[in-house]
Design a protein around this motif. Structure first.
Motif, PDB file in Angstrom:
ATOM      1  N   GLY A 387      -8.025 -12.879 -32.924  1.00  0.00           N
ATOM      2  CA  GLY A 387      -7.203 -11.698 -33.153  1.00  0.00           C
ATOM      3  C   GLY A 387      -8.026 -10.442 -33.330  1.00  0.00           C
ATOM      4  O   GLY A 387      -7.702  -9.378 -32.771  1.00  0.00           O
ATOM      5  N   LEU A 388      -9.127 -10.546 -34.108  1.00  0.00           N
ATOM      6  CA  LEU A 388      -9.973  -9.383 -34.347  1.00  0.00           C
ATOM      7  C   LEU A 388     -10.595  -8.881 -33.055  1.00  0.00           C
ATOM      8  O   LEU A 388     -10.613  -7.669 -32.785  1.00  0.00           O
ATOM      9  CB  LEU A 388     -11.075  -9.752 -35.351  1.00  0.00           C
ATOM     10  N   GLY A 390      -9.499  -9.357 -29.997  1.00  0.00           N
ATOM     11  CA  GLY A 390      -8.476  -8.821 -29.113  1.00  0.00           C
ATOM     12  C   GLY A 390      -8.055  -7.413 -29.485  1.00  0.00           C
ATOM     13  O   GLY A 390      -7.768  -6.583 -28.619  1.00  0.00           O
ATOM     14  N   LEU A 391      -8.020  -7.122 -30.787  1.00  0.00           N
ATOM     15  CA  LEU A 391      -7.578  -5.806 -31.256  1.00  0.00           C
ATOM     16  C   LEU A 391      -8.688  -4.760 -31.231  1.00  0.00           C
ATOM     17  O   LEU A 391      -8.474  -3.619 -30.808  1.00  0.00           O
ATOM     18  CB  LEU A 391      -7.021  -5.925 -32.681  1.00  0.00           C
ATOM     19  N   LYS A 392      -9.880  -5.151 -31.672  1.00  0.00           N
ATOM     20  CA  LYS A 392     -10.946  -4.163 -31.859  1.00  0.00           C
ATOM     21  C   LYS A 392     -11.974  -4.144 -30.730  1.00  0.00           C
ATOM     22  O   LYS A 392     -12.667  -3.153 -30.535  1.00  0.00           O
ATOM     23  CB  LYS A 392     -11.667  -4.408 -33.182  1.00  0.00           C
ATOM     24  N   TYR A 393     -12.085  -5.265 -29.994  1.00  0.00           N
ATOM     25  CA  TYR A 393     -13.120  -5.349 -28.974  1.00  0.00           C
ATOM     26  C   TYR A 393     -12.526  -5.875 -27.658  1.00  0.00           C
ATOM     27  O   TYR A 393     -12.917  -6.944 -27.164  1.00  0.00           O
ATOM     28  CB  TYR A 393     -14.255  -6.269 -29.433  1.00  0.00           C
ATOM     29  N   PRO A 394     -11.580  -5.175 -27.065  1.00  0.00           N
ATOM     30  CA  PRO A 394     -10.964  -5.658 -25.818  1.00  0.00           C
ATOM     31  C   PRO A 394     -12.005  -5.789 -24.701  1.00  0.00           C
ATOM     32  O   PRO A 394     -12.942  -5.000 -24.614  1.00  0.00           O
ATOM     33  CB  PRO A 394      -9.929  -4.574 -25.501  1.00  0.00           C
ATOM     34  N   TRP A 404     -11.801 -16.674 -24.346  1.00  0.00           N
ATOM     35  CA  TRP A 404     -11.008 -16.139 -25.463  1.00  0.00           C
ATOM     36  C   TRP A 404      -9.624 -16.773 -25.492  1.00  0.00           C
ATOM     37  O   TRP A 404      -9.133 -17.178 -26.546  1.00  0.00           O
ATOM     38  CB  TRP A 404     -10.922 -14.614 -25.326  1.00  0.00           C
ATOM     39  N   ASN A 481     -12.075  -6.977 -42.642  1.00  0.00           N
ATOM     40  CA  ASN A 481     -10.727  -7.384 -43.012  1.00  0.00           C
ATOM     41  C   ASN A 481     -10.193  -6.477 -44.119  1.00  0.00           C
ATOM     42  O   ASN A 481     -10.651  -6.525 -45.256  1.00  0.00           O
ATOM     43  CB  ASN A 481     -10.746  -8.851 -43.482  1.00  0.00           C
TER      44      ASN A 481
END
Length: 574
Positions: A387-388, A390-394, A404, A481
């Motif tokens: 999740g991290l 996907g959100l912060k490091y596409p 992934w 987080n």
């Protein structure tokens, strides 16, 4: 004798002892074993006891699932939980509660620090020993060797190839760092110790962080504590010490309580009160400071430096996520069958890269080690990182996106199994302070801790090196987080009872004897654990704590009129 029978029955706890040791971590276990051996050699005239606040965890009872780990999280409602995250405003602490202390869940790294560490802030007796040896640790080497022999450390990556080590070395090469295969307290053969403890060869499952069920991790429950028990030291579990008081006849009153085996907050506890000629506080940094601060508030004469010089040993974390190389960091349960032939996780830490070894300023030196988490936490980390990232490091790289996407479930081809954790240790300023909260527990105050420049220096080295092998560098996920805030998390709390040449600089002397406010030392009161270290040491501290305990035990043996260390009879457990 097996690990399941080390703790004494509750009714055997006496009311008068010659030596009471509070805590069963490295300081307490080393002290108990060495005093026990020497006492037995002279007829066993002294009565010695170890008091441990946690319960005993026989091999096979450690959690290996997420649900099991959650049941073992310490809280006021679960005061016998194994895993404790001690929350504070600036620095959180990860520690264990159980017979054997944090050795039950640590990563068993036996790392000698740079010699220059001892030339700053340590008492003169230590400085002189090191100064005599321009290349090494001088007279301290003997005590390190004793601990290494008893803990059974080996350079594990020398004898067991692991993919993660190869990838770690690629990252180190890109970062321009020197690499060192680490001594790890893990077994590489099948045997039974001289104290009846079964040891088995490591099965590479990586289960150190929530407790090892394979009988291969050399915790204190496999070496020093069985030795202590064998030579007549009483080991009492579930006994928590609240405070100590000096009596008019020179003895010490120790008060606390015992919890039942299934204790919860709502259940009553049994008061414990006993006297001892000598008390050794080895309850860990938070525990020993708490006991002394509560005792101080009840009238105990101690140094005004109590609680000062707290350090998190510069602990931080990072992740090389979804690299181009398979790393096999995914730990597996001893009850799993399929992963045994597919994954070579190995011990949780195996190798280190060192930066700034030629820098005279210790603040410019730091250590980075490979890191994996146990099976009980794998699902949380895999999905959390998914999740991290996907959100912060596409990322649009097809191969990386495919790995992934596979991580929706445990697998060997996904991003998690192409990642690698880092345990990072810098020389922080050791300027935190331990305080007594209103409820009597120990708290940490250190507003400047998360902003030290050293952490940024580490990230600047690791980020391009990880990217060079196709990965994404994620700095300290504890910070990232927002649920936990901008916190540091340390597994190596140090200080608060710092040793010093005199009372103006610390709380105990070079042998752990507790100072009075006027500079004299108390007769019969000692601190022997990580709380005495006066500053960060830049590497895993368990071996240095053990070294200090080995040396302090020599002083205690001399005070008690006991024979000194006998290398032929007590060197190891073989």
């Amino acid at each position: 004798m097996t690990a399941a029978t080390l703790a004494a029955e509750p009714e055997l706890l006496g009311t008068e002892y010659d030596v009471v040791i509070v805590g069963s971590g490295y300081g307490g276990a080393v002290t108990a074993a060495r005093l026990g051996f020497a006492n037995a050699a002279t007829g066993g005239k002294l009565r010695i006891a170890v008091l441990e606040r946690g319960k005993e965890y026989p091999t096979g009872t450690f959690p290996e699932t997420q649900e099991g780990a959650l049941r073992e999280v310490w809280s006021p409602w679960n005061p016998l939980g194994l895993i404790q995250i001690h929350r504070n405003d600036d620095v959180d602490v990860l520690q264990a509660s159980g017979l054997g202390g944090t050795s039950l869940i640590n990563f068993n790294v036996a790392f000698r620090p740079d010699r220059e560490v001892f030339l700053h802030s340590w008492p003169q007796e230590f400085r002189e020993l090191v100064e005599r040896d321009p290349e090494g640790l001088g007279g301290l080497g003997e005590y390190y060797e004793r601990a290494e022999a008893m803990l059974g450390v080996i350079p594990y990556a020398d004898v067991e190839p692991m993919p993660r080590v190869d990838v770690f070395k690629k990252i180190a090469d890109k970062a321009g760092a020197k690499v060192k295969n680490l001594n790890i307290a893990v077994s590489n053969d099948d045997r039974v110790s001289r104290y009846g403890i079964e040891r088995k060869k490591c099965i590479l499952h990586g289960g150190d962080g929530t407790g090892d069920n394979s009988s291969s991790k050399n915790t204190l429950m496999t070496n020093y504590l069985p030795m202590a028990r064998h030579f007549g030291v009483e080991l009492h579990a579930r006994v928590e010490v609240d405070q100590i008081r000096e009596l008019s006849d020179g003895r010490w009153r120790v008060t606390g309580f015992r919890r039942s085996e299934s204790a919860t907050r709502s259940e009553s506890t049994t008061p414990v009160e006993l006297t001892a000629k000598r008390v050794v506080l080895s309850a860990g940094t938070l525990g020993s400071n708490g006991i002394l601060m509560r005792s101080r508030d009840a009238g105990l004469n101690v140094s005004p430096r109590l609680g000062k010089n707290f350090s998190g040993n510069g602990d931080s974390f990072g992740i090389a996520y979804n690299t181009d190389y398979r790393t096999d960091p995914q730990a597996w349960s001893t009850t799993d069958v399929a992963p045994r032939n597919e994954l070579r996780c190995g011990p949780s830490i195996n190798v280190a890269m060192r930066f700034g070894a030629d820098q005279s300023d210790l603040r410019k030196r730091f250590t980075v080690e490979d890191l994996s988490v146990p099976r009980a936490l794998q699902d949380v980390f895999r999905l959390g990182l998914m999740g991290l990232a996907g959100l912060k490091y596409p990322d649009i790289n097809p191969a990386r996106v495919n790995r992934w996407r596979k991580d929706i479930q445990f697998n060997t081809d996904g991003a998690m199994n192409h990642s690698l954790g880092f345990l990072i240790m810098v020389h922080d300023n050791s300027d935190g302070e331990l305080v007594l909260r209103k409820d009597g527990s120990t708290g940490i105050e250190w507003p400047g801790a998360p902003t030290e420049r050293a952490y940024q220096d580490v990230n600047e080295k690791l980020k391009p090196a990880v990217e060079a092998i196709g990965g994404t560098y994620i700095k300290n996920p504890w910070w990232a987080n927002t649920l936990f805030g901008n916190h540091l998390l340390t597994a190596h709390p140090l200080g608060g009872c710092a040793m010093s040449d005199n009372v103006d600089g610390g709380v105990v002397d070079h042998a752990g004897k507790v100072f009075r406010a006027d500079g004299r030392v108390h007769d019969g009161l000692y601190v022997i654990d990580g709380s005495v270290l006066p500053r960060a040491i830049g590497v895993n501290p368990m071996l240095t704590i053990s070294m200090f305990a080995e040396r302090a035990a020599d002083h205690l043996r001399a005070e008690l009129g006991l024979p000194q260390y006998d290398p032929e009879s007590e060197r190891d457990d073989r």
